[in-house]
Design a protein around this motif. Structure first.
Motif, PDB file in Angstrom:
ATOM      1  N   ARG A   1       0.838  -1.202   0.000  1.00 17.28           N
ATOM      2  CA  ARG A   1       0.000   0.000   0.000  1.00 17.28           C
ATOM      3  C   ARG A   1       0.871   1.249   0.000  1.00 17.28           C
TER       4      ARG A   1
ATOM      5  N   THR B   1       0.936   3.882  -2.972  1.00 15.28           N
ATOM      6  CA  THR B   1       0.484   5.227  -2.614  1.00 15.28           C
ATOM      7  C   THR B   1       1.523   6.273  -2.981  1.00 15.28           C
ATOM      8  N   ARG B   2       2.779   5.968  -2.704  1.00 13.20           N
ATOM      9  CA  ARG B   2       3.835   6.939  -3.017  1.00 13.20           C
ATOM     10  C   ARG B   2       3.961   7.132  -4.531  1.00 13.20           C
TER      11      ARG B   2
ATOM     12  N   LYS C   1       0.228   8.794  -5.469  1.00  7.39           N
ATOM     13  CA  LYS C   1      -0.292   9.893  -4.641  1.00  7.39           C
ATOM     14  C   LYS C   1      -1.822   9.810  -4.558  1.00  7.39           C
ATOM     15  N   GLU C   2      -2.287   8.610  -4.349  1.00  6.23           N
ATOM     16  CA  GLU C   2      -3.726   8.337  -4.276  1.00  6.23           C
ATOM     17  C   GLU C   2      -3.975   7.331  -3.161  1.00  6.23           C
ATOM     18  N   PRO C   3      -5.205   7.288  -2.618  1.00 11.04           N
ATOM     19  CA  PRO C   3      -5.496   6.262  -1.609  1.00 11.04           C
ATOM     20  C   PRO C   3      -5.373   4.873  -2.212  1.00 11.04           C
TER      21      PRO C   3
ATOM     22  N   MET D   1      -6.327   1.174  -0.818  1.00  9.61           N
ATOM     23  CA  MET D   1      -6.866   0.415   0.313  1.00  9.61           C
ATOM     24  C   MET D   1      -6.731  -1.081   0.061  1.00  9.61           C
TER      25      MET D   1
ATOM     26  N   GLY E   1      -7.717   9.580  -9.535  1.00  9.41           N
ATOM     27  CA  GLY E   1      -9.027  10.167  -9.249  1.00  9.41           C
ATOM     28  C   GLY E   1      -8.955  11.653  -8.933  1.00  9.41           C
ATOM     29  N   PRO E   2     -10.081  12.325  -9.072  1.00  9.96           N
ATOM     30  CA  PRO E   2     -10.115  13.773  -8.815  1.00  9.96           C
ATOM     31  C   PRO E   2     -10.222  14.113  -7.325  1.00  9.96           C
ATOM     32  N   GLN E   3      -9.870  15.344  -7.004  1.00 12.67           N
ATOM     33  CA  GLN E   3     -10.121  15.872  -5.652  1.00 12.67           C
ATOM     34  C   GLN E   3     -11.540  16.440  -5.669  1.00 12.67           C
ATOM     35  N   THR E   4     -12.406  15.827  -4.875  1.00  9.84           N
ATOM     36  CA  THR E   4     -13.804  16.263  -4.898  1.00  9.84           C
ATOM     37  C   THR E   4     -14.282  16.741  -3.533  1.00  9.84           C
ATOM     38  N   GLY E   5     -13.418  16.593  -2.533  1.00 10.01           N
ATOM     39  CA  GLY E   5     -13.858  16.936  -1.186  1.00 10.01           C
ATOM     40  C   GLY E   5     -14.591  15.792  -0.507  1.00 10.01           C
ATOM     41  N   LYS E   6     -14.760  14.695  -1.222  1.00  9.15           N
ATOM     42  CA  LYS E   6     -15.433  13.542  -0.619  1.00  9.15           C
ATOM     43  C   LYS E   6     -14.646  12.290  -0.969  1.00  9.15           C
ATOM     44  N   TYR E   7     -14.270  11.548   0.056  1.00  4.87           N
ATOM     45  CA  TYR E   7     -13.507  10.329  -0.204  1.00  4.87           C
ATOM     46  C   TYR E   7     -14.441   9.170  -0.491  1.00  4.87           C
TER      47      TYR E   7
ATOM     48  N   MET F   1     -14.183   5.145  -1.035  1.00  2.00           N
ATOM     49  CA  MET F   1     -13.255   4.020  -1.005  1.00  2.00           C
ATOM     50  C   MET F   1     -13.298   3.250  -2.332  1.00  2.00           C
TER      51      MET F   1
END
Lengths: 458, 548
Positions: free
Chosen positions: A54, A58-59, A62-64, A66, A211-217, A219
């Protein structure tokens, strides 16, 4: 000097790997599983494996990223990991509620011989897998192959578990994109769409790992091939597997299981390999190539002709994964660059032969090794210096010590952004690769030019 | 908007209710276990705090952030040493993932000094070795490492399959040590040992103490000679602490193990005093050094400017010599104005904001200091791999039950060294110091310094993290790389406190300034305001611009 202990004296090493040019199977399996929609990868082994995979993914993205782990303890290692996996499946569906769990094994669970299919069946019997949900698996011991074969194994498992043949052909093509970036998978889909060919691309990490930055994660984000799509792959007109090592096993499995004819091609990196991809796609689907694609191809060719003087005769050292290196070598040779040191950490007999064929016209010796390491590659560079290096982030230490320009390409890239957004496959990807190569070569020329020959127009 | 954090927590959000929300979704058995690992802090008059269940098995499938024993041993404790060849015996992954990824900095003493930190060494075990045994390959690899690099020492780290197939890394080490005439030693840090990285710390401590500490009795120059334990020089923290020590006239004999060298470890037993930064990862070495050589240890903290000043004064108090005491005061006086200037500037923009810290075995505690200095409140915190004493203080040590997982980690039996045991202070001197409130071998833990009503959560998982964010909407969340981007996708800045993302140092005075500025940058960044596009904020089409 950062790598102050690396000398030019190449000695035979049989047991010691120094600065590897590969990593282990499970991380590739985890990456592939992330390309299935609403899928949680699960690492059946000690929790450190999962943490390491993970972290590295991730590195790089630069994304989650899981994933679950069976968190083996000493007891589980002695008595088997069945209880851990059944509990993990129960917890994952109860707490995180994915549509599917993709289990991969590790050196630990393989060494003790856990049978995942049997454990999953037990979980199903005891009601731990809700109706309409799935658990599938790939066997990925870390002591076999590399991250690339792990990717191939999990991709093949998608076929083994889900592909169905209902008898009615669908006007669609399966494309297995290989162990490439989400941006590349997106580009492959775009090309198919431009050609008006319905395609099932699997795995597909676009919109999962870029994925985009949307303010809502979320999973389980929008992207990824769905299980329903995977089921239809058995009725497709044909399969194109891109990259022999990463996509070959899944393509052949589909052929065997559902009699879907397949072609396994090189990754479409560079003009010739992209030509073969587009041509195969055209023939398989029975369509004409639209002019938009011809324009893209023409642009790539244009960049090559415009800037050929900067490519010609430049020596290059490459390190990375077999599928990428084969296409990249062909691309570089096609623009008259001279790839002379080529190493992959992934073992495999055919790789060296193929690279030898591709580089046969290069004047002077060419060093190539499958199952090699970055230490050996560095030693080769010390003995026969190059103008350019292409490889992952670890190459930056060599780049600094030897003062040789570096283009970052491959896995992992831990210190730059862009690879998840801008592809290197297809004609447009070719232009991007050339831009990157030109940037570092011309920056170097600018840096080193005497004042009187410092050029405005290049 | 200007409510204080205290009000925010107490009047609007009931921590009991939060706890219930965190565990309500779990299967019953899981919920029962997690409820013992989630505690609402209450400090009573005797400074006692409630119990937190810690250092227990991770629940499979819960999406933990924990790593393994190998990561704690090779990755954390021994990885930062530049002149030992750290050879991973196992398949390639373990060595690969622990190659340069923790941002430990090192500065060799000149171009001839050994530095293997940019290298990764592995036996890259294949199926053949899993079936027939890997000892032969390991011996060959050690020989090849010796022939190619001529190191002073080689350390071998066992990974999961090594233990299962029965390779004995210790006997190989002994054999190769005899053959090569250099120090070769092994660590049985298979990933399945223990319940987290913590087991690996302990194994590393045992090995370094047994095989390296005490090999060189030469007493190097310096009037006040200390070891700094549990400081790994991430982002250059140890360099900043070294700078301050040098300014104060303190000599570091060895750091365990940031910017460390095999040679420093060898005579670390000649120091006067051991200072512990990260209690969790290194207290074993301190305890063993005290028993065997008579070196006392004290807990220090150089995270936070006030904490740094306090720790320096504590060291001065230990030596109790005006020369040192005055020097320390001069250094503090010299350093603080710049710190205070930046702090005031940053505090104006950060005061009242909320932080959560879930990391490590000491950092979730230490970094609360820095947040406090800029007026930010920690409303929830916890460790990934700590034990109860790190939460509740060492006073609970006698009450901790040793379970099967911990019992599998060897506890070395140490006795005073017949020649070299030499108490640095007489019992009278120690008791004099203790009368003034000076505490030897003590750590009060994280909870005694947190407010009542705050949440303390051990081994937090992804689900609980998301819930906490949803409920509290903190201004910043501190954890590790695996948590980072999920949190940031929620619109909340996330600072890594394992490897700091980028930047540092954050220790000492200059580090405090760096951290204030970093947090200011993060919590006040403009970028979070752009998440909604204009048409998402205002979706109606204005009539005048609509198509006919």
């Amino acid at each position: 000097m950062l790598l102050r202990h690396t000398t030019n004296k190449v000695a035979d090493r049989h047991a010691l790997t120094v600065n590897p040019a590969k990593t282990c199977q499970p991380i590739g399996a985890m990456y592939a599983a992330l390309g299935v929609h609403s899928c949680l990868p699960h690492s059946h082994g000690s929790q450190g494996c999962c943490a390491y995979h993970r972290s590295t993914l991730t590195r790089h993205y630069k994304e989650p990223v899981m994933a679950g782990t069976s968190s083996f303890t000493e007891g589980a290692s002695v008595f088997g990991g069945q209880a851990n996996l059944v509990q993990a499946i129960d917890n994952i569906f109860t707490i995180y509620n994915p549509e599917v769990i993709a289990v991969h094994t590790t050196c630990l669970s393989e060494t003790i011989g856990d049978d995942i299919a049997q454990i999953a069946a037990k979980a199903r019997e005891s009601g731990k897998i809700p109706e309409g949900r799935y658990v599938f698996h790939a066997s990925t011991p870390s002591y076999v192959g590399s991250h690339v074969t792990g990717f191939a194994g999990m991709t093949r498992a998608m076929v083994d578990y889900f592909a169905e043949k209902c008898g009615k052909k669908r006007r669609q093509i399966n494309i297995i994109p290989g162990y490439v970036e989400p941006s590349d998978m997106e580009e492959i889909k775009r090309i198919a769409k431009l050609m008006d060919i319905p395609a099932v691309v699997f795995p597909d990490t676009s919109n999962v790992l870029n994925g985009p930055q949307t303010g809502k994660y979320e999973m389980f984000p929008k992207g990824g091939v769905t299980i329903d799509q995977l089921k239809t792959t058995g009725d497709s007109m044909g399969t194109l597997g891109l990259g022999k090592l990463a996509s070959g096993p899944a393509a052949h499995a589909l052929d065997t299981k559902c009699k879907v004819p397949c072609q396994v091609l090189d990754l479409p990196i560079g003009i010739k390999a992209t030509d073969r991809f587009v041509d195969a796609l055209r023939s398989m689907a029975g369509v004409n190539v639209p002019d938009d694609i011809n324009i893209e191809r023409g642009r790539l060719l244009d960049v090559i002709t415009d800037m050929h003087q900067y490519f010609f005769g430049k020596k290059v050292a490459l390190i990375g994964d077999p599928d990428q290196l084969i296409s990249l070598t062909e691309f570089l040779v096609s623009i008259d660059m001279w790839p002379i040191h080529i190493v992959t950490g992934t073992p495999g007999k055919k790789f060296e032969k193929r690279i030898r064929e591709l580089t046969s016209e290069i004047p002077g010796p060419v060093n190539v090794k499958a199952g090699g390491d970055m230490f050996l590659w560095h030693q080769w560079i010390k003995n026969d210096p190059v103008d350019l290096m292409i490889g992952n982030t670890y190459v930056k230490y060599i780049s600094r010590d030897e003062d040789i320009p570096l283009v970052r390409f491959g896995f992992p890239i831990l210190d730059r952004a862009g690879h998840s957004y801008f592809p290197t496959v297809g004609y447009r990807g070719g232009i991007r690769l050339l831009e990157k190569i030109l940037d570092v070569l011309l920056d170097r020329q600018d840096r080193d030019a005497p004042e009187e020959s410092f050029e405005l127009v290049m | 908007m200007e409510t204080s954090c205290e009000d925010y927590i107490c009047s609007e959000i009931d921590p009991e209710e939060v706890k219930n929300k965190l565990i309500s979704k779990y299967p019953a058995k899981v919920g029962r276990k997690r409820s013992k690992q989630i505690t609402i802090n209450r400090i009573d008059e005797e400074k006692c705090v409630p119990e937190v269940m810690a250092n227990v098995r991770t629940i499979p499938g819960i999406i933990t952030q924990r790593g393994c024993s190998y990561a704690g041993c090779k990755g954390v404790v021994l990885g930062p040493t530049r002149d030992i060849i750290n050879l991973t015996h196992g398949p390639i992954g373990c060595g690969f993932y622990s190659w340069l990824t923790r941002r430990n900095q090192t500065r060799p003493n000149g171009p001839e000094d050994h530095n293997f930190m940019p290298y990764c060494f592995s036996t890259d075990m294949q199926e053949n070795e899993i079936i027939f045994g890997g000892e032969k390959k390991l011996k060959e690899a050690i020989q090849e490492a010796y022939d190619t690099f001529h190191p002073k020492a080689i350390a071998i780290f066992a990974t999961c399959p090594v233990g299962l197939i029965g390779d004995d890394v210790h006997s190989v080490a002994r054999e190769m040590k005899a053959k090569l005439g250099i120090n070769v030693f092994g660590f049985s840090c298979e990933g399945y040992k223990g319940v987290s990285q913590s087991a690996g710390h302990h194994i590393a401590n045992n090995g370094i103490f047994t095989h390296v500490v005490g090999l060189d009795d030469e007493i190097r120059e310096g009037k006040y000679r200390i070891n700094l334990l549990g400081e790994y020089n991430i982002g250059g923290d140890a360099f900043e602490i070294d700078r301050i020590f040098e300014d104060c006239g303190l000599t570091v004999v060895s750091t365990f193990s940031g910017n460390s060298s095999y040679d420093y470890f060898k005579n670390s037993h000649t120091a006067d005093l051991n200072l512990i930064m990260c209690h969790r990862s290194i207290n074993y070495v301190a305890e063993m050094m005290e028993t065997k050589y008579g070196i006392p240890w004290i807990k220090v903290n150089f995270i936070g400017a006030e904490a740094t000043a306090k720790s320096l004064r504590k060291i001065a108090q230990y030596y109790d010599e005006p020369e040192l005491t005055d020097r320390v005061e001069e250094v503090i006086v010299k350093e603080m104005p710049e710190v205070e200037k930046v702090r005031a500037e940053v505090k104006a923009r950060c005061e009242g904001k909320l932080a959560m810290l879930f990391v490590g075995g000491s950092r979730a505690h230490h970094y609360q200091e820095l947040f406090k200095e800029i007026g930010m409140r920690t409303i929830a915190a916890g460790y990934e791999f700590a034990h109860r004493d790190d939460y509740e203080g060492r006073r609970v040590l006698p009450n901790i039950k040793v379970d099967a997982d911990s019992r599998n980690i060897e506890e070395l039996e140490i006795h005073p060294d017949p020649q070299r045991y030499q108490p640095r202070k007489s019992p009278e001197e120690i008791s004099e110091l203790e009368k003034t409130g000076f505490k030897f071998k003590d750590y009060e833990g994280m909870m005694t310094e947190m407010s009542n009503g705050t949440l303390v959560i051990d081994d937090i998982n992804q689900y609980e993290t998301e819930k906490l964010i949803e409920i509290f909407k903190p201004d910043i969340f501190c954890a590790g790389i695996k948590e980072k981007y999920a949190i940031q996708k929620s619109g909340i800045p996330m600072k890594q406190l394992h490897s700091y993302d980028s930047g540092g140092p954050y220790a000492g005075f200059r580090g405090a300034i760096n951290f204030y500025r970093e947090i200011d940058r993060m919590v006040n960044s403009k970028v979070w305001k752009y998440v909604k596009a204009p048409w998402q904020q205002n979706p109606e089409l204005a009539a005048t611009y609509a198509w006919d």
